[in-house]
Design an enzyme around this catalytic site. Structure first.
Site, PDB file in Angstrom:
ATOM      1  N   ASN A 131     -12.016  -4.094  10.428  1.00 47.25           N
ATOM      2  CA  ASN A 131     -11.730  -5.082  11.471  1.00 47.25           C
ATOM      3  C   ASN A 131     -13.021  -5.807  11.803  1.00 47.25           C
ATOM      4  OD1 ASN A 131      -9.559  -2.646  12.666  1.00 47.25           O
ATOM      5  ND2 ASN A 131      -8.854  -4.618  11.973  1.00 47.25           N
TER       6      ASN A 131
ATOM      7  N   ARG B  83     -14.295  -7.569  13.976  1.00 42.02           N
ATOM      8  CA  ARG B  83     -14.239  -7.985  15.384  1.00 42.02           C
ATOM      9  C   ARG B  83     -14.451  -6.763  16.251  1.00 42.02           C
ATOM     10  NH1 ARG B  83      -9.328  -5.779  16.828  1.00 42.02           N
ATOM     11  NH2 ARG B  83      -7.718  -5.731  15.230  1.00 42.02           N
TER      12      ARG B  83
ATOM     13  N   GLU C 294       0.855  -1.191   0.000  1.00 41.39           N
ATOM     14  CA  GLU C 294       0.000   0.000   0.000  1.00 41.39           C
ATOM     15  C   GLU C 294       0.890   1.241   0.000  1.00 41.39           C
ATOM     16  OE1 GLU C 294      -3.758   0.276   2.560  1.00 41.39           O
ATOM     17  OE2 GLU C 294      -2.227   1.309   3.752  1.00 41.39           O
TER      18      GLU C 294
ATOM     19  N   GLU D 178      -9.046  -0.605   5.966  1.00 42.55           N
ATOM     20  CA  GLU D 178      -9.423  -1.984   6.234  1.00 42.55           C
ATOM     21  C   GLU D 178     -10.659  -2.005   7.120  1.00 42.55           C
ATOM     22  OE1 GLU D 178      -5.720  -3.013   8.093  1.00 42.55           O
ATOM     23  OE2 GLU D 178      -6.599  -2.965  10.095  1.00 42.55           O
TER      24      GLU D 178
END
Length: 632
Positions: A267, A269, A177, A265
């Site tokens: 997550n 969770r 990235e 991104e």
């Protein structure tokens, strides 16, 4: 909620706080993550053994592992998180970026292809250009991440990132990235149920980081306007809906200096920093996770943030020495306790900090009506936080709380490199005061381990008659006299004095004419250590002739000279040299893994390797000789 809780634990965690906190506990065996908390088969077996109905994966290890979520489903156990399909779509960072692109959410340029061959990654790196980041596809928290500013550094960086990702997440896959200078790290908390509800619960700013690990999180962000918040929340909900996401999740964005945002991104969770959102919304996100996982409808509504919350992570690491991990027995642990302060802790006095796991010991969260008030409350809470036995970052956090750039909200991921130098913390230590504290504490701490202990040195302060004692610390002579009426030791060093009073559990009170403060003290291998404003000062005691002789017999007369020692406890994962090899100064000789991070052990000067004393896979202790080098 009336739900019976069952803990699982490794051999290293048999005495851990979470084991006693639960109603029942099942051993997994093993010590390293790969032999314990990454063993999905053992965790599923524990669930079957205890007839558990559900598994909450926490926020590490297998929390974002879709195969584990599928294994739970196959075993008839509810996984408290998203479905395996949704997790595969967003839990894998590469798949998540592709989902964002398809949904029209901006992303940074990079390499997202499946091939992990060295040729493919090197070719992609040339296309992306430097600076670039190598990132683990299967997890976060700074594990498996490397910054590359020169393509000649790419090979070793790729190797290290893939090895670290495999150790932390069981998957070595990485992606590339483009690196953005001075960005802010902004994330949106979402919660969704199976009935179509998908709510964004505002943002958290997590820009202040150390080695890509967050150390400070706050909500709301001082950089986010109402309009920008709405755009970020819409993008987060769009991505979640695109994959049919159910349960709690966090969508992370990068905000550049022009206030343009890019998806990083998702997550899949609960986040470490979820308490920040809980404090400003009044919600219990873990409770809502259970409700969503049970198939029930969420009965919550979107609400604006109430006040301001800040979380800091208490790590067992030394900010004065390049943030090296600190392991060992915690002798003192006292967290602050007053209104507007929350403590999420994993340890207590008597806990052992193992090199096998993350160095985070606790989270300190504060809430106030304003950001200024929250910062003041954070500083006060850190002033009363005491940890003994290991070195922590509390002193760094206390320094941070009074920085003008932090107070003004001028925070980016480059905050620490831009503002922090270790000598800034060193200047905060009053060395004379620390010596007085150490001398007084020594009178009440248990006698140093000696072959023949002097019984008159083991009785503590209680004497019918007490003469003045003299203690030599790093060459300075301190006189300590017991003051019966005051219940402490009056310590004098030249023209300075302080009364040091034992308070139990390794804590002491130091009183001078101008101040009173509590501190922690503990014995070390060669002396004593004391805390001062969260910083740790070590003092060596004079060594007896028999101690010197014993050391020579153990290590040899020339052991120190030419030896490369382990700076911490850990496991050797790579040996780069062999006897007879010529090395340059600061060349990486070995790589060791400690607390889920890799650390390069370098040559102190140019020379020739005369011996290698370890091998890949071996566990070593701090101070162990790893290699010997003859200086050129």
């Amino acid at each position: 909620m009336g739900i019976r809780s069952i803990a699982v634990y490794s051999d290293a965690d048999a005495g851990a706080l979470h084991v006693r906190a639960c109603d029942e506990a099942v051993p997994l065996g093993g010590v390293s993550a790969r032999d314990s908390y990454l063993r999905s088969d053992r965790i599923i077996a524990a669930a079957r053994q205890t007839r558990a109905q559900a598994i909450h994966p926490g926020y590490g290890f297998l929390a974002e592992n879709a195969d584990f979520a599928q294994a739970c489903a196959d075993a008839g156990v509810t996984f408290i998180g998203p479905s395996p399909q949704a997790m595969r779509a967003v839990g894998d960072k590469i798949a998540a970026k592709k989902t964002a692109i398809a949904a029209g959410v901006p992303v940074l340029p990079g390499y997202l292809a499946a091939s992990q061959s060295r040729d493919a990654l090197e070719a992609a790196a040339r296309d992306v250009g430097v600076p670039l980041l190598i990132k683990a596809a299967a997890g976060g928290g700074g594990r498996g991440m490397r910054l590359v500013t020169d393509l000649r550094e790419l090979g070793p960086a790729l190797e290290g990132a893939q090895r670290e990702a495999q150790a932390a997440f069981g998957d070595p896959t990485v992606f590339l990235e483009r690196f953005v200078e001075n960005p802010r790290h902004i994330e949106i908390q979402i919660i969704a149920d199976a009935h179509g509800t998908c709510l964004a619960l505002g943002e958290r700013e997590c820009s202040i980081q150390r080695r890509y690990q967050k150390i400070v999180e706050e909500s709301p962000s001082p950089a986010i306007t109402t309009d920008l918040r709405a755009q970020l929340e819409d993008s987060a909900v769009t991505i979640a809906r695109a994959v049919g996401y159910v349960n709690a999740g966090t969508v992370e964005f990068m905000l550049d200096e022009a206030r343009r945002f890019y998806f990083l991104e998702m997550n899949a969770r609960l986040q470490v920093e979820h308490p920040v959102t809980e404090m400003v919304t009044g919600l219990d996100l873990v409770c809502e996770q259970f409700i969503a996982a049970s198939g029930s409808r969420l009965e919550i509504e979107k609400r604006p943030p109430s006040g301001h919350a800040i979380e800091v992570r208490i790590y067992a690491e030394d900010p004065l020495h390049d943030f090296l991990p600190s392991t060992g027995l915690i002798t003192t642990f006292e967290a602050p306790n007053f209104p507007g302060v929350r403590n999420d802790v994993a340890v207590e006095a008597g806990s052992n900090v193992s090199p096998a796991y993350d160095p985070m010991l606790a989270k300190l969260i504060v809430h106030d009506a304003t950001r200024t008030g929250a910062i003041a409350k954070l500083a006060a809470a850190l002033d009363s936080y005491l940890v003994g036995g290991v070195v922590t970052n509390i002193g760094l956090l206390r320094w941070l709380a009074e920085q003008p750039a932090f107070a003004s909200g001028d925070t980016t991921t480059n905050f620490l490199p831009q503002h922090f130098r270790a000598e800034m913390l060193e200047r905060r230590i009053d060395r004379d005061l620390a010596e007085l504290a150490a001398a007084g504490a020594l009178q009440s701490l248990p006698a140093l381990r000696r072959k023949t202990a002097n019984p008159w040195r083991t009785l503590g302060p209680w004497r019918h008659l007490v003469d003045a004692r003299r203690v030599t610390l790093n060459g300075s002579l301190v006189e300590a006299t017991w003051q019966h009426d005051a219940g402490g030791w009056l310590c004098r060093l030249e023209d300075r004095s302080a009364l040091v009073s034992p308070k139990g559990s390794g804590t002491f009170e130091l009183a001078t004419s101008s101040r009173t403060a509590k501190f922690a003290a503990w014995l070390t291998a060669d002396g004593v250590a004391v805390t001062q404003s969260g910083l740790v000062t070590h003092f060596a005691l004079p060594r007896r002739p028999t101690d010197v002789a014993d050391a020579a017999n153990r290590h040899g007369g020339e052991a120190v000279k030419g030896s490369v020692e382990a700076p911490m406890s850990g496991t050797i994962v790579k040996v780069n040299v062999k006897p007879g090899e010529i090395v340059s100064a600061f060349q990486a000789l070995l790589v060791m893994e400690a607390m889920k991070m890799e650390h390069a052990i370098v040559a102190p000067y140019p020379g020739t390797i005369t011996a290698v004393k370890t091998e890949v896979g071996r566990s070593v202790m701090a101070g162990d000789v790893l290699a010997e080098i003859s200086e050129a």
